[in-house]
Scaffold this motif. Structure first.
Motif, PDB file in Angstrom:
ATOM      1  N   TYR A 117       0.836  -1.203   0.000  1.00  0.00           N
ATOM      2  CA  TYR A 117       0.000   0.000   0.000  1.00  0.00           C
ATOM      3  C   TYR A 117       0.867   1.248   0.000  1.00  0.00           C
ATOM      4  CZ  TYR A 117      -3.435   3.492   1.495  1.00  0.00           C
ATOM      5  OH  TYR A 117      -4.234   4.606   1.573  1.00  0.00           O
ATOM      6  N   ILE A 118       1.855   1.289   0.895  1.00  0.00           N
ATOM      7  CA  ILE A 118       2.724   2.468   0.989  1.00  0.00           C
ATOM      8  C   ILE A 118       3.520   2.648  -0.299  1.00  0.00           C
ATOM      9  CG2 ILE A 118       4.696   3.469   2.200  1.00  0.00           C
ATOM     10  CD1 ILE A 118       3.649   2.010   4.730  1.00  0.00           C
ATOM     11  N   SER A 119       4.024   1.546  -0.827  1.00  0.00           N
ATOM     12  CA  SER A 119       4.795   1.603  -2.069  1.00  0.00           C
ATOM     13  C   SER A 119       3.955   2.198  -3.198  1.00  0.00           C
ATOM     14  CB  SER A 119       5.282   0.202  -2.448  1.00  0.00           C
ATOM     15  OG  SER A 119       6.061   0.245  -3.617  1.00  0.00           O
ATOM     16  N   GLN A 120       2.695   1.813  -3.271  1.00  0.00           N
ATOM     17  CA  GLN A 120       1.815   2.342  -4.315  1.00  0.00           C
ATOM     18  C   GLN A 120       1.585   3.832  -4.144  1.00  0.00           C
ATOM     19  OE1 GLN A 120       0.749   0.888  -7.049  1.00  0.00           O
ATOM     20  NE2 GLN A 120      -0.257   2.803  -7.666  1.00  0.00           N
ATOM     21  N   ARG A 121       1.384   4.270  -2.895  1.00  0.00           N
ATOM     22  CA  ARG A 121       1.197   5.712  -2.654  1.00  0.00           C
ATOM     23  C   ARG A 121       2.449   6.491  -3.082  1.00  0.00           C
ATOM     24  NH1 ARG A 121      -2.989   3.792  -1.726  1.00  0.00           N
ATOM     25  NH2 ARG A 121      -3.071   4.398  -3.903  1.00  0.00           N
ATOM     26  N   LEU A 122       3.624   5.945  -2.796  1.00  0.00           N
ATOM     27  CA  LEU A 122       4.874   6.625  -3.155  1.00  0.00           C
ATOM     28  C   LEU A 122       5.072   6.656  -4.670  1.00  0.00           C
ATOM     29  CD1 LEU A 122       7.258   5.188  -0.407  1.00  0.00           C
ATOM     30  CD2 LEU A 122       6.105   7.406  -0.424  1.00  0.00           C
ATOM     31  N   CYS A 161       3.118   5.985   9.566  1.00  0.00           N
ATOM     32  CA  CYS A 161       3.233   5.717   8.129  1.00  0.00           C
ATOM     33  C   CYS A 161       2.467   6.754   7.316  1.00  0.00           C
ATOM     34  CB  CYS A 161       2.713   4.319   7.812  1.00  0.00           C
ATOM     35  SG  CYS A 161       3.707   2.972   8.499  1.00  0.00           S
ATOM     36  N   ALA A 162       1.264   7.115   7.773  1.00  0.00           N
ATOM     37  CA  ALA A 162       0.462   8.118   7.057  1.00  0.00           C
ATOM     38  C   ALA A 162       1.171   9.468   7.043  1.00  0.00           C
ATOM     39  CB  ALA A 162      -0.912   8.234   7.706  1.00  0.00           C
ATOM     40  N   ILE A 163       1.796   9.823   8.156  1.00  0.00           N
ATOM     41  CA  ILE A 163       2.558  11.077   8.227  1.00  0.00           C
ATOM     42  C   ILE A 163       3.753  11.023   7.274  1.00  0.00           C
ATOM     43  CG2 ILE A 163       4.057  12.476   9.707  1.00  0.00           C
ATOM     44  CD1 ILE A 163       2.158  11.717  12.041  1.00  0.00           C
ATOM     45  N   ALA A 164       4.461   9.897   7.265  1.00  0.00           N
ATOM     46  CA  ALA A 164       5.649   9.771   6.417  1.00  0.00           C
ATOM     47  C   ALA A 164       5.287   9.845   4.937  1.00  0.00           C
ATOM     48  CB  ALA A 164       6.379   8.465   6.726  1.00  0.00           C
ATOM     49  N   ILE A 165       4.133   9.315   4.551  1.00  0.00           N
ATOM     50  CA  ILE A 165       3.678   9.439   3.163  1.00  0.00           C
ATOM     51  C   ILE A 165       3.461  10.909   2.820  1.00  0.00           C
ATOM     52  CG2 ILE A 165       1.807   8.922   1.552  1.00  0.00           C
ATOM     53  CD1 ILE A 165       1.427   6.256   3.085  1.00  0.00           C
ATOM     54  N   ALA A 166       2.860  11.654   3.758  1.00  0.00           N
ATOM     55  CA  ALA A 166       2.652  13.093   3.543  1.00  0.00           C
ATOM     56  C   ALA A 166       3.986  13.831   3.420  1.00  0.00           C
ATOM     57  CB  ALA A 166       1.822  13.677   4.681  1.00  0.00           C
ATOM     58  N   ILE A 167       4.964  13.440   4.217  1.00  0.00           N
ATOM     59  CA  ILE A 167       6.300  14.040   4.134  1.00  0.00           C
ATOM     60  C   ILE A 167       6.925  13.737   2.772  1.00  0.00           C
ATOM     61  CG2 ILE A 167       8.647  13.987   5.065  1.00  0.00           C
ATOM     62  CD1 ILE A 167       6.718  15.412   6.898  1.00  0.00           C
ATOM     63  N   ALA A 168       6.733  12.515   2.294  1.00  0.00           N
ATOM     64  CA  ALA A 168       7.285  12.130   0.990  1.00  0.00           C
ATOM     65  C   ALA A 168       6.737  13.021  -0.121  1.00  0.00           C
ATOM     66  CB  ALA A 168       6.964  10.666   0.701  1.00  0.00           C
ATOM     67  N   GLU A 169       5.440  13.366  -0.029  1.00  0.00           N
ATOM     68  CA  GLU A 169       4.852  14.232  -1.051  1.00  0.00           C
ATOM     69  C   GLU A 169       5.521  15.602  -1.041  1.00  0.00           C
ATOM     70  OE1 GLU A 169       0.502  15.770  -2.665  1.00  0.00           O
ATOM     71  OE2 GLU A 169       0.620  14.557  -0.837  1.00  0.00           O
ATOM     72  N   LYS A 170       5.768  16.149   0.139  1.00  0.00           N
ATOM     73  CA  LYS A 170       6.440  17.447   0.242  1.00  0.00           C
ATOM     74  C   LYS A 170       7.867  17.361  -0.291  1.00  0.00           C
ATOM     75  CE  LYS A 170       3.133  19.804   2.278  1.00  0.00           C
ATOM     76  NZ  LYS A 170       2.509  21.004   1.673  1.00  0.00           N
ATOM     77  N   LEU A 171       8.568  16.291   0.052  1.00  0.00           N
ATOM     78  CA  LEU A 171       9.958  16.143  -0.382  1.00  0.00           C
ATOM     79  C   LEU A 171      10.058  15.966  -1.893  1.00  0.00           C
ATOM     80  CD1 LEU A 171      11.315  13.797   2.436  1.00  0.00           C
ATOM     81  CD2 LEU A 171      11.825  16.226   2.129  1.00  0.00           C
ATOM     82  N   SER A 172       9.044  15.365  -2.487  1.00  0.00           N
ATOM     83  CA  SER A 172       9.075  15.137  -3.937  1.00  0.00           C
ATOM     84  C   SER A 172       9.006  16.447  -4.715  1.00  0.00           C
ATOM     85  CB  SER A 172       7.915  14.228  -4.350  1.00  0.00           C
ATOM     86  OG  SER A 172       6.665  14.883  -4.207  1.00  0.00           O
ATOM     87  N   LEU A 173       8.577  17.541  -4.049  1.00  0.00           N
ATOM     88  CA  LEU A 173       8.410  18.838  -4.710  1.00  0.00           C
ATOM     89  C   LEU A 173       9.510  19.840  -4.363  1.00  0.00           C
ATOM     90  CD1 LEU A 173       4.571  19.227  -4.056  1.00  0.00           C
ATOM     91  CD2 LEU A 173       5.670  18.416  -6.161  1.00  0.00           C
TER      92      LEU A 173
END
Length: 360
Positions: free
Chosen positions: A28-33, A183-195
């Protein structure tokens, strides 16, 4: 951001992921990333990692994917199932719990941890806790062979039946908030880092087997050898009548940092955070008007206790969100604490540059 964190958290809470069996959560996390255009990778242990290049001290921001539960120890001839605990499962809350057996084929078998009928309970039994080794699970069949035919065998994973409910003013109750909220927080952090355009090198890691022995993350930490490790997990709330003498951490009053943790029940380990990181979180919270609570606690550990010791040593700090009723089948967190913690972590990362000093 709020809706994304909420939706990801609810989805993640509904996925079984016992230590050593984190595949559904990892997928699930991999797909979100991947939806963010990122390329996450897993190691032999099952740790999931995505890295963001940058300048300055390297940061490993990590949170664990697994949850507590059980494994099948014995199948009786009459179809009842004996279990072994995996992780810190409180025996006093096991009787009558609904559980599932997540099978390799994706199916889930429902079961009930049995509880002796009240009408047959003797006076000397009424106020005692039945040891988990004396409990068994009823899966609705009557023989050893029928259990095997369901797909259940020795070593099969068992978890509390997944649940997730919103109640009160944006509070969430259910299974495995520890550490699906992280995990939900880290996914949100990943979105910010991707930009982002600038910042330190970040390794975002979703770790395995934290609830088992706290060491599943070690191979990837040894590979990455970060300068800084920020571990994202629960912080025990102390605002209920049974916890009020343990500290000053309240649900709904913002994120928290741990200033001292120690486990004295057979595991001599813990975290005294690096002073530069404590200062960083305090100053960043103050600059952004984010309330920051503080915790000192004996009796709990995270996998950071071992990450801090890899390589030449890693500057480390535990940060988290307040949680009530940890390791039960109905943990409770506050959505707004998760949002504030996400914002705090974003700002902390911005304040780590090539001149950031880790000297003591």
């Amino acid at each position: 951001m709020k809706n994304k964190i909420y939706n990801n958290l609810i989805d993640l809470m509904m996925l079984p992921g016992l230590s050593g069996h984190e595949k559904k959560v990892c997928n699930y996390i991999s797909q979100r990333l991947k939806e963010l255009g990122l390329n996450p990778k897993t190691d032999v242990m099952g740790n999931l990692c995505v890295s963001f290049p940058g300048e300055g001290p390297s940061v490993m921001l990590f949170t664990h994917m697994d949850q507590i539960g059980f494994v099948v120890r014995k199948i009786e001839e009459n179809g009842f199932i004996k279990i072994e605990r995996l992780g810190g499962v409180p025996e006093k809350s096991l009787a009558s719990q609904a559980v599932i057996f997540p099978l390799e084929n994706g199916n889930e078998i429902f079961g009930v941890i049995t509880n002796k009928s009240h009408h047959a309970t003797q006076q000397n039994e009424k106020y005692s806790v039945v040891p988990y080794k004396d409990l068994y699970i009823d899966v609705g069949v009557n023989s050893f062979e029928e259990v095997l035919n369901l797909g259940i065998n020795i070593g099969s994973p068992v978890v509390y039946k997944p649940s997730a409910e919103e109640f009160g003013k944006e509070r969430i109750a259910g299974t495995s908030i520890d550490d699906r909220a992280g995990c939900a927080i880290a996914i949100a952090i990943a979105e910010k880092l991707s930009l982002r355009k600038l910042g330190p090198p970040i390794h975002l890691v979703f770790s395995v087997q934290e609830e088992f022995n706290l060491r599943g993350v070690i191979p990837i930490a040894q590979q990455l050898l970060p300068d800084i490790a920020i571990q994202l997990d629960l912080i025990l709330a102390t605002d209920t009548p049974d916890m009020e003498d343990r500290g000053n951490v309240s649900l709904g009053k913002g994120p928290a940092i741990s200033l001292y943790s120690f486990h004295g029940r057979g595991t001599l380990n813990g975290i005294i955070p690096h002073p530069a990181l404590v200062k960083l979180f305090e100053e960043t919270a103050n600059q952004n008007s984010i309330p920051l609570q503080k915790s000192v606690h004996i009796g709990a550990l995270t996998d950071l206790s071992y990450v801090q010791l890899v390589g030449k040593g890693v500057a480390s700090i535990d940060v988290g969100f307040p949680i009530r009723y940890s390791h039960s089948s109905l943990e409770v967190c506050d959505l707004n604490d998760l949002i504030l913690l996400t914002t705090l972590l974003e700002e902390v990362i911005k304040n780590i540059d090539k001149n950031f000093s880790l000297e003591r």
